[in-house]
Scaffold this motif. Structure first.
Motif, PDB file in Angstrom:
ATOM      1  N   PRO A  71       0.809  -1.222   0.000  1.00 55.68           N
ATOM      2  CA  PRO A  71       0.000   0.000   0.000  1.00 55.68           C
ATOM      3  C   PRO A  71       0.838   1.266   0.000  1.00 55.68           C
ATOM      4  N   GLU A  72       1.794   1.355   0.916  1.00 50.13           N
ATOM      5  CA  GLU A  72       2.569   2.593   1.037  1.00 50.13           C
ATOM      6  C   GLU A  72       3.459   2.814  -0.173  1.00 50.13           C
ATOM      7  N   SER A  73       4.154   1.758  -0.651  1.00 51.89           N
ATOM      8  CA  SER A  73       5.076   1.967  -1.769  1.00 51.89           C
ATOM      9  C   SER A  73       4.310   2.258  -3.057  1.00 51.89           C
ATOM     10  N   ASN A  74       3.143   1.655  -3.248  1.00 48.90           N
ATOM     11  CA  ASN A  74       2.357   2.029  -4.419  1.00 48.90           C
ATOM     12  C   ASN A  74       1.974   3.498  -4.368  1.00 48.90           C
ATOM     13  N   ILE A  75       1.620   3.972  -3.188  1.00 44.59           N
ATOM     14  CA  ILE A  75       1.224   5.377  -3.057  1.00 44.59           C
ATOM     15  C   ILE A  75       2.407   6.308  -3.280  1.00 44.59           C
ATOM     16  N   TRP A  76       3.559   6.011  -2.648  1.00 45.84           N
ATOM     17  CA  TRP A  76       4.670   6.951  -2.841  1.00 45.84           C
ATOM     18  C   TRP A  76       5.201   6.909  -4.274  1.00 45.84           C
ATOM     19  N   ASN A  77       5.169   5.735  -4.908  1.00 45.23           N
ATOM     20  CA  ASN A  77       5.615   5.674  -6.306  1.00 45.23           C
ATOM     21  C   ASN A  77       4.641   6.395  -7.219  1.00 45.23           C
TER      22      ASN A  77
END
Length: 716
Positions: free
Chosen positions: A167-173
């Motif tokens: 969830p977090e890495s998809n959002i920051w990317n």
């Protein structure tokens, strides 16, 4: 009540300037550049460097900064900030210098996180950057965005251990691609950035129902964007392979950064940025104490009240802005007071100098990272409250919001009612864990092995989840199952990982809105040497947040005990009933007629690792029944402990009336509370049993025919 403002944050950032120089060093390859911490090319050092750049950029551009009262002048603050930014750009793959380890950084799954978190700092000093700085920044942003475009897939999945829960890495990317497209409309791949950013965002806070959702973004329904779901149907998250409230917050924090970035730059944020945001925010509020401390019902594998807790600040600011949420502002105020407490305890302007000194001495790399997150997150409040009008605290703090919540995947139950918070989770950070505390006493909350006994081997034990069942009813829940104590790193040649004990646990939250009953039995399965066998196991934090003092009272016992005595200092209590700070009561129901306040020599709440040296995080006392800390060899079939106890989140000067029966495999406890009588029965045997119930008994949950390991709760 005074309003929260930018200065509320600046007052914590200013003392930090005195501590900062000890973390700064000149680049060995280019003396014109400054770096923070170890300055390596690995992702924590690069993120930390970006964190500190942003904090200094916000502080140095504060309009009401009083130079004379600071250990660094404004010009020095800004110059240092720009040197840190230039170090980040120069040591990137698009630069011409090397980091302290002789390498450059960039082009991997987490390489853009520091750039996302520092974006508001770039906005703060954008006018001070040279044309060369801007060119370097553009080149770095486009390089990272092109790599994400061509080489990094959009994936999502429920199970943390699968490697696809993102969830977090998809959002920051997605944030990186969106910001690059908006800031550099001449970028050759701009349209493709926006397309893939949408895919990343819609697979951030993704839910099982998204697989069939017809809502359209960029003329395509969500189901066609859907790569998988990161959250369970009830919005829990299995990040790092446990019920991870902290990373729900971190995921939202990355959305906050992009939300405010678009708002400040005058960009129209795409609607996919807010997909499921309000639903996840509402569940996050359930997982928050009224004073802002996270209610991490599944526990935490890392240092307490640091990383994820800090990143709640941008989440609260976003909720105040998007939803006008005044509770969020109240959380904000409460946690600022806790950060001030931490900083004053450190005594040198740092945030974790004293409490996490053990980490600093063993792993400076990690410690420097933790120290960078606090000022970065304070800088969000200092900057966004400077730039925008955001909701303020309510005149009266919000009461404990009532709720009942459960999650099948994690074997989790939560009940918030009136003045108490009660929970049980099987799939937690460090094994099964429970909580029963007054809602107003977040300082009493700890989850590492809480509300059950422990059997600690001489090597590296771990409590692993087995089967479990949970049932909710009006005002409470019943949650029962088993875990297995496992030796994860045996030393003998040819020796494999093995389970050495079976631990059955039954937990019942009564409808009285304050009491939890816990019954447990642990039996050795494989011959084992144990360093410690302790039953009951109610953890009571006793550290800086409660002034490092707890008062324990019982019949014939009244002591105020300081935290972290530096040596083992256990206290025998000549009673089965103990009151903690006149706020929490623990009563042994059977298995022992006396309690012990176990006080270890070192802080027992540690960062989860496969082996030592252990990194201490928080000191806690432990209320035990059976308590043996002598090395002992136990054989298969030995009963390590067999006990039942009650925890009451209220002052209970005298123990409630109860009666316990322990004959055979059944454990029966009759317990009276608030003019109601309850009967909890557990079957700790290996055969199905149908125990007799009192005349007129009303079954609250469970079946009268108890299978092995099962339980029932009734009132009569």
């Amino acid at each position: 009540m005074d309003n929260i403002s930018a200065s509320s944050y600046l007052e914590l950032l200013k003392p930090w300037l005195a501590k900062l120089p000890s973390f700064l060093r000149k680049s060995a390859f280019n003396p014109a550049l400054t770096c923070y911490g170890t300055g390596e090319s690995a992702h924590w050092p690069t993120q930390s460097n970006c964190n500190v750049f942003a904090a200094l950029a916000v502080l140095g551009t504060a309009p009401d900064l009083d130079d004379d009262a600071l250990p660094m002048k404004r010009d020095e603050i800004l110059a240092t900030s720009i040197e840190l930014l230039r170090y980040a750009m120069a040591t990137h793959l698009t630069g011409h210098d090397l980091a302290s380890d002789g390498r450059q950084w960039g082009h991997h799954w987490i390489s853009v996180l520091g750039l996302e978190r520092m974006a508001h700092g770039v906005n703060a000093i954008r006018d001070l950057l040279t044309e060369q700085d801007r060119d370097n920044l553009k080149r770095m942003m486009i390089s990272e965005s092109d790599w994400l475009l061509e080489f990094y897939p959009v994936e999502a999945g429920l199970i943390g251990s699968s490697g696809k829960n993102k969830p977090e890495s998809n959002i920051w990317n997605g944030g990186m691609l969106l910001r690059t497209a908006l800031d550099y409309p001449d970028a050759p791949n701009r349209d493709r950035y926006l397309e893939k950013a949408t895919a990343f965002f819609l697979n951030g806070l993704s839910h099982p129902l998204d697989a069939a959702c017809e809502t359209k973004f960029r003329d395509k329904p969500v189901r066609e964007w859907h790569a998988g779901f990161n959250f369970t149907p009830n919005w829990s998250l299995d990040h790092h392979a446990y019920l991870n409230v902290g990373y729900i917050v971190v995921s939202l924090s990355n959305l906050a950064m992009i939300h405010f970035y678009c708002k400040e730059r005058g960009y129209e944020a795409p609607p996919e940025l807010y997909w499921h945001l309000e639903e996840v925010w509402q569940i996050t509020k359930r997982f928050t104490f009224p004073d802002g401390r996270l209610l991490r019902i599944g526990g935490d594998t890392r240092a307490r009240y640091t990383y994820c807790q800090n990143y709640a600040i941008p989440v609260w600011l976003m909720a105040a802005d998007l939803f006008g949420d005044r509770d969020a502002a109240q959380f904000e105020r409460g946690f600022l007071a806790q950060m001030k407490c931490e900083q004053e305890y450190s005594g040198d302007g740092g945030f974790y100098t004293k409490r996490l000194d053990n980490i600093r001495r063993i792993n400076y790399y990690y410690y420097a990272r933790l120290e960078s997150d606090a000022p970065l997150c304070l800088s969000y409040g200092a900057y966004w409250r400077r730039k925008f009008q955001l909701a303020q605290c309510p005149e009266q703090p919000a009461a404990n919001p009532p709720c009942a919540w459960q999650d099948e995947y994690h074997g989790a139950t939560l009940n918030r009612s009136r003045g108490a918070i009660r929970s049980w989770v099987w799939h937690g950070a460090q094994g099964p864990t429970g909580l029963c505390v007054p809602a107003s006493r977040s300082d009493m909350a700890e989850w590492q092995g809480n509300l059950h006994g422990s059997l600690l081997s001489t090597q590296t034990p771990e409590a692993t989840q087995g089967d479990s069942v949970h049932c909710e009813f009006d005002g409470g829940f019943l949650n029962y199952g088993e875990c297995f104590w496992r030796e994860t790193a045996p030393l003998g040649e040819g020796e494999q990982v093995y389970d050495y004990a079976r631990h059955r646990i039954v937990c019942a939250a009564l409808p009285d809105a304050k009491t939890m009953l816990v019954l447990e039995r642990a039996v050795i399965q494989k011959e084992i040497t144990l360093d410690s066998v302790r039953g009951i196991g109610v953890k009571i934090p006793n550290d800086l947040f409660n002034g490092s003092r707890r008062r324990y009272r019982a019949a014939g016992f009244d002591e105020v005990l300081p935290g972290n005595p530096g040596k083992e200092d256990s206290r025998a209590v000549p009673s089965n009933h103990l009151l903690v700070d006149d706020a929490l009561a623990v009563t042994a129901l059977y298995g022992t007629d006396k309690l012990t306040v176990y006080r270890p020599a070192i802080p027992p709440i540690v960062i989860r690792k496969a082996h030592g040296p252990w990194l201490h995080s928080l000191y806690a006392d432990e209320i035990c029944g059976h308590c043996s800390t002598e090395n002992q060899r136990l054989m298969p079939g030995a009963v390590a402990f067999d006990d039942g106890f009650a925890v009451t989140a209220a002052k209970l000067a005298e123990p409630a009336k109860f009666r316990a029966e322990t004959a055979g495999a059944l454990r029966r406890v009759e317990y009276e509370s608030d003019d109601a009588a309850y009967l909890l029965i557990a079957n700790f045997g290996d055969e199905t049993s149908t125990p007799p119930l009192p005349a007129g008994a009303k079954l609250l949950t469970g079946s009268p025919e108890l299978e092995p390991g099962a339980a029932l709760l009734c009132t009569f």
